[in-house]
Design a protein around this motif. Structure first.
Motif, PDB file in Angstrom:
ATOM      1  N   ALA A 193       0.828  -1.205   0.000  1.00 27.05           N
ATOM      2  CA  ALA A 193       0.000   0.000   0.000  1.00 27.05           C
ATOM      3  C   ALA A 193       0.863   1.256   0.000  1.00 27.05           C
ATOM      4  CB  ALA A 193      -0.936  -0.002   1.201  1.00 27.05           C
ATOM      5  N   GLN A 194       1.986   1.207   0.729  1.00 23.90           N
ATOM      6  CA  GLN A 194       2.877   2.383   0.775  1.00 23.90           C
ATOM      7  C   GLN A 194       3.428   2.705  -0.605  1.00 23.90           C
ATOM      8  OE1 GLN A 194       5.992   1.512   3.569  1.00 23.90           O
ATOM      9  NE2 GLN A 194       4.561   0.998   5.205  1.00 23.90           N
ATOM     10  N   ASN A 197       0.657   4.054  -2.857  1.00 21.81           N
ATOM     11  CA  ASN A 197       0.346   5.446  -2.527  1.00 21.81           C
ATOM     12  C   ASN A 197       1.438   6.391  -3.001  1.00 21.81           C
ATOM     13  OD1 ASN A 197      -2.135   4.904  -1.437  1.00 21.81           O
ATOM     14  ND2 ASN A 197      -1.311   4.538   0.612  1.00 21.81           N
ATOM     15  N   LYS A 200       0.998   6.852  -6.669  1.00 16.68           N
ATOM     16  CA  LYS A 200      -0.157   7.699  -6.940  1.00 16.68           C
ATOM     17  C   LYS A 200       0.160   9.173  -6.687  1.00 16.68           C
ATOM     18  CE  LYS A 200      -4.848   6.306  -6.941  1.00 16.68           C
ATOM     19  NZ  LYS A 200      -6.067   5.955  -6.272  1.00 16.68           N
ATOM     20  N   SER A 201       0.859   9.440  -5.588  1.00 13.38           N
ATOM     21  CA  SER A 201       1.128  10.851  -5.288  1.00 13.38           C
ATOM     22  C   SER A 201       2.164  11.418  -6.257  1.00 13.38           C
ATOM     23  CB  SER A 201       1.528  11.043  -3.825  1.00 13.38           C
ATOM     24  OG  SER A 201       2.752  10.412  -3.579  1.00 13.38           O
ATOM     25  N   TYR A 222      -7.831   0.096  -7.452  1.00 12.52           N
ATOM     26  CA  TYR A 222      -7.377   1.152  -6.544  1.00 12.52           C
ATOM     27  C   TYR A 222      -6.557   2.210  -7.285  1.00 12.52           C
ATOM     28  CZ  TYR A 222      -4.965   3.437  -2.673  1.00 12.52           C
ATOM     29  OH  TYR A 222      -4.463   4.374  -1.808  1.00 12.52           O
TER      30      TYR A 222
END
Ligand code: ADP
Ligand code: MG
Length: 321
Positions: A193-194, A197, A200-201, A222
């Protein structure tokens, strides 16, 4: 005006497969990728999903020119890059970067991270030491690590940290398109997940466009704005995430979705296979014919056309309606 950064048209790629049963080991071609066409808009994340061996990595490698397609076009930023010479391709190469599943194999174990990064910059003609350091320092915090990691060897980093360095390596050339190929598959669940994310950022911050390849529908859902579903080298369905989740029509996509849902419920799902017509699959049969619970004789006689259901939904099935 079109807004796409990448358009691929009718990509084909075959590999030789050897028939080990034959006395003469006759060569036979098999299609790893067949008639693949899609677009990625600027700033968009397109998810490419399908089971192992369906041709996802091959598509990524054709786009990044790590593999040569047999035919088809790759149009990047308005330019057909399929037939460019090595020299003309050079400046474009750094604009498209691919990140792979296994970060360990992408990093030379004998080089400290600092040196790996500097050599990457050197290869794109950034040779000034101070400039190299400025760029590295600027990116190392962006990917969530500190300068102290630069003096470490790859084996002194965790899997997630190594993948962060691989992401940094991809960003060094200031790319506009990232091909992320199963980038979290080799990582512990807690780290996945890290990394997702982070990607994504970065994608938002740097206005990147991305082809996000995964065999995991939950992860693709996701990450992506739009989903392309592949089966045995072909695109069988595509659409935006909501549409695919709520209104998917292809029996293969339905199977993928039901296996995700059943994992959530902790139940096994049994694939219902209708075996009535399945003994002999024709060369011009639908790719999913022999596994499809809904197949009819026509599915073995004729490949379905790509049907456009609406602006953001296409499907290749005789029984789409
Ligand atoms: N260099 C190669 N030589 C021969 N066959 C290959 C090569 N690369 C991939 N393949 C075959 O092509 C098919 C698609 O592979 P790949 O694109 O890696 O699928 P995926 O990434 O979806 O798992 C597989 O059957 C694979 O074995
Ligand atoms: Mg792959």
């Amino acid at each position: 005006m079109n807004n796409y950064i990448l358009k691929v048209e009718n990509l084909q790629k075959s590999y030789d497969s050897f028939n080990s049963h034959s006395m003469f080991k006759r060569k036979k071609k098999f299609k790893a990728v067949s008639d693949i066409s899609f677009e990625i808009n600027r700033g968009e994340i397109v998810g490419l999903i399908g089971e192992s061996g369906c041709g996802k990595t091959t598509v990524g490698k054709i786009i990044t020119k790590l593999t040569e397609a047999d035919s088809g076009n790759v149009i990047f930023e308005g330019k057909n890059i399929s037939k460019l010479s090595k020299k003309d391709l050079q400046p474009i190469r750094s604009k498209i970067q691919m990140i792979f599943q296994n970060p360990s194999s992408a990093l030379n174990p004998q080089m400290k991270i600092q040196r790996v990064l500097k050599e990457a910059l050197f290869s794109i003609n950034i040779t000034d030491k101070e400039e190299q350091e400025n760029i590295i320092n600027q990116y190392i915090t962006k990917i969530g690590l500190t300068k102290s990691y630069l003096s470490r060897y790859p084996h002194e980093l965790s899997g997630g940290q190594k993948q962060r360095i691989c992401i940094l390596l991809a960003l060094l050339t200031n790319p506009s398109l990232i091909i992320a190929d199963e980038v979290v598959s080799a990582l512990d669940l807690s780290v996945q997940a890290q990394i997702l994310n982070l990607l994504k950022s970065l994608q938002e911050e740097l206005s990147l466009s991305m082809l996000f390849i995964s065999h995991n529908l939950n992860i693709v859902y996701y990450m992506a704005d739009r989903i392309i579903v592949m089966y045995m080298g072909e695109i069988v369905e595509s659409g935006n995430c909501e549409e695919i989740y709520k209104n998917c029509r292809h029996p293969y996509t339905k199977l993928l979705l039901s296996s995700v849902l059943s994992l959530e419920d902790n139940q096994e799902i049994e694939e219902e296979i209708n075996t009535e017509y399945k003994d002999k699959k024709n060369d011009n049969a639908c790719v999913f014919f022999d596994r499809c619970p809904k197949s009819m004789p026509i599915c073995n006689q004729k490949k379905p056309e790509n049907i456009i259901i609406n602006d953001n939904h296409t499907i290749k099935c005789h029984f789409a309606e």
